[in-house]
Design a protein around this motif. Sequence first.
Motif, PDB file in Angstrom:
ATOM      1  N   ALA A  28     -43.320  10.511  46.442  1.00 36.43           N
ATOM      2  CA  ALA A  28     -43.336   9.576  45.304  1.00 36.43           C
ATOM      3  C   ALA A  28     -43.810   8.234  45.844  1.00 36.43           C
ATOM      4  CB  ALA A  28     -41.935   9.459  44.702  1.00 36.43           C
TER       5      ALA A  28
ATOM      6  N   LEU B 231     -43.253  16.716  48.497  1.00 35.78           N
ATOM      7  CA  LEU B 231     -43.686  15.810  47.432  1.00 35.78           C
ATOM      8  C   LEU B 231     -43.408  14.376  47.854  1.00 35.78           C
ATOM      9  CD1 LEU B 231     -44.655  15.516  44.442  1.00 35.78           C
ATOM     10  CD2 LEU B 231     -42.263  15.825  43.763  1.00 35.78           C
TER      11      LEU B 231
ATOM     12  N   ASP C 250     -39.440   8.561  38.669  1.00 33.29           N
ATOM     13  CA  ASP C 250     -38.324   8.385  39.598  1.00 33.29           C
ATOM     14  C   ASP C 250     -37.224   7.691  38.799  1.00 33.29           C
ATOM     15  OD1 ASP C 250     -36.658   7.921  41.764  1.00 33.29           O
ATOM     16  OD2 ASP C 250     -37.858   6.249  42.548  1.00 33.29           O
TER      17      ASP C 250
ATOM     18  N   TYR D 293     -52.106  16.119  43.200  1.00 39.11           N
ATOM     19  CA  TYR D 293     -51.386  14.998  42.578  1.00 39.11           C
ATOM     20  C   TYR D 293     -50.685  15.460  41.313  1.00 39.11           C
ATOM     21  CZ  TYR D 293     -54.609  12.616  45.675  1.00 39.11           C
ATOM     22  OH  TYR D 293     -55.303  12.224  46.783  1.00 39.11           O
ATOM     23  N   THR D 294     -49.648  14.720  40.941  1.00 36.91           N
ATOM     24  CA  THR D 294     -48.959  14.978  39.679  1.00 36.91           C
ATOM     25  C   THR D 294     -48.342  13.674  39.181  1.00 36.91           C
ATOM     26  OG1 THR D 294     -47.398  16.497  38.580  1.00 36.91           O
ATOM     27  CG2 THR D 294     -46.706  15.593  40.707  1.00 36.91           C
ATOM     28  N   CYS D 295     -48.069  13.603  37.885  1.00 32.53           N
ATOM     29  CA  CYS D 295     -47.331  12.456  37.339  1.00 32.53           C
ATOM     30  C   CYS D 295     -45.855  12.637  37.697  1.00 32.53           C
ATOM     31  CB  CYS D 295     -47.463  12.394  35.818  1.00 32.53           C
ATOM     32  SG  CYS D 295     -49.152  12.260  35.213  1.00 32.53           S
ATOM     33  N   LEU D 296     -45.198  11.537  37.996  1.00 28.05           N
ATOM     34  CA  LEU D 296     -43.806  11.614  38.458  1.00 28.05           C
ATOM     35  C   LEU D 296     -43.003  10.473  37.853  1.00 28.05           C
ATOM     36  CD1 LEU D 296     -42.707  12.317  42.105  1.00 28.05           C
ATOM     37  CD2 LEU D 296     -41.799  10.298  40.954  1.00 28.05           C
TER      38      LEU D 296
ATOM     39  N   GLY E  10     -47.365  11.055  42.028  1.00 26.17           N
ATOM     40  CA  GLY E  10     -46.785  12.006  42.975  1.00 26.17           C
ATOM     41  C   GLY E  10     -47.892  12.658  43.793  1.00 26.17           C
TER      42      GLY E  10
ATOM     43  N   ILE F 116     -41.673  15.914  36.927  1.00 22.55           N
ATOM     44  CA  ILE F 116     -43.068  15.933  37.374  1.00 22.55           C
ATOM     45  C   ILE F 116     -43.892  16.810  36.440  1.00 22.55           C
ATOM     46  CG2 ILE F 116     -42.604  15.483  39.825  1.00 22.55           C
ATOM     47  CD1 ILE F 116     -42.967  18.541  40.297  1.00 22.55           C
TER      48      ILE F 116
ATOM     49  N   THR G 253     -36.065  13.645  38.686  1.00 24.04           N
ATOM     50  CA  THR G 253     -37.457  13.597  39.161  1.00 24.04           C
ATOM     51  C   THR G 253     -38.344  14.505  38.299  1.00 24.04           C
ATOM     52  OG1 THR G 253     -36.557  13.319  41.410  1.00 24.04           O
ATOM     53  CG2 THR G 253     -38.939  13.618  41.222  1.00 24.04           C
TER      54      THR G 253
ATOM     55  N   LEU H  19     -35.670  17.840  40.564  1.00 26.27           N
ATOM     56  CA  LEU H  19     -36.921  18.066  39.839  1.00 26.27           C
ATOM     57  C   LEU H  19     -36.669  18.544  38.416  1.00 26.27           C
ATOM     58  CD1 LEU H  19     -39.201  19.798  42.521  1.00 26.27           C
ATOM     59  CD2 LEU H  19     -39.491  17.498  41.541  1.00 26.27           C
TER      60      LEU H  19
ATOM     61  N   ALA I 288     -41.689  22.365  35.520  1.00 26.31           N
ATOM     62  CA  ALA I 288     -42.100  21.552  36.658  1.00 26.31           C
ATOM     63  C   ALA I 288     -43.100  22.367  37.479  1.00 26.31           C
ATOM     64  CB  ALA I 288     -40.898  21.180  37.517  1.00 26.31           C
TER      65      ALA I 288
END
Length: 283
Positions: free
Chosen positions: A251, A249, A171, A166-169, A144, A192, A190, A121, A71
Amino acid sequence: MKIVRFDDHRVGVVAGEDVVDVTRWVPDHSDRWPETYMVRLVEDFDRIRPTFEAAVVSGERIPLASVRLLAPLVNPSKILAAPVNYRPHQEEMGAPGAVYAGQSIKSVAEYGVFLKPPSSLAGPGSLIELPYPDRRTDHEGELGVVIGRQGKNIPASRAMDYVFGYTCLLDITVRGQEDRTFRKGFDTFTPIGPWIVTRDEVPDPHRLGIKVWVNDDLRQDASTAGMIYDIPRLIELASYHVTLHPGDLLATGTPDGVGPIRPGDRLTVWIERVGTLTVEVAR
Ligand code: MN
């Protein structure tokens, strides 16, 4: 710049198909709990960035494919999340035959934001652990947003100045009637990654394609343009609630197409200009 964590708590900068290890220039780097160095890195980034850039030019390159990504963020002071922030997702949740059929599904405007524990995470290649194998547990692919500066009562008009990257997340969510923090807060809920991309590489975060596959099945296919509260409004709302700190962070909510995940599934989130995150559900 794309920033990763990899292997044994290393920090790296992505250079094409490679990564350059920059751990030695990360302030307070330590693998002892609680790992605070990523938050420190975000806070001090303007000062550190030239050093990282120089390292990328002269440092040893390691193929990304040969490292184990983690992560890209650890121990943020909090994860804030928008509950229902796309109209088509709002509609699918209350539709006939859906999980919450017949119930009134409101949106972020009525619900406000909620908290996910930082301990939820997980990173690329992580295994999502399903706490209730007999209950429906869904993927929610989301953009994210990593906060870069401390702020309280941030007006929407200045909110983008507070974005670090930014990041891919994902949920991950157990459906049911418990509070969101419980249903969405389990360990590994979570994921990421695969990195944090700094905001300068994403000129317009409200115009990004976002897709989620479960195995080879395309489940979610939308644009971040569909957010009910865009990122500035989310930051305004979140910072009215609590003080935002570097590394926090956000979401931003999921578009429609959410659906159940099962043991052994492979989940892939792609967000335009941000990256591709892949995780698996534990068997
Ligand atoms: Mn969500």
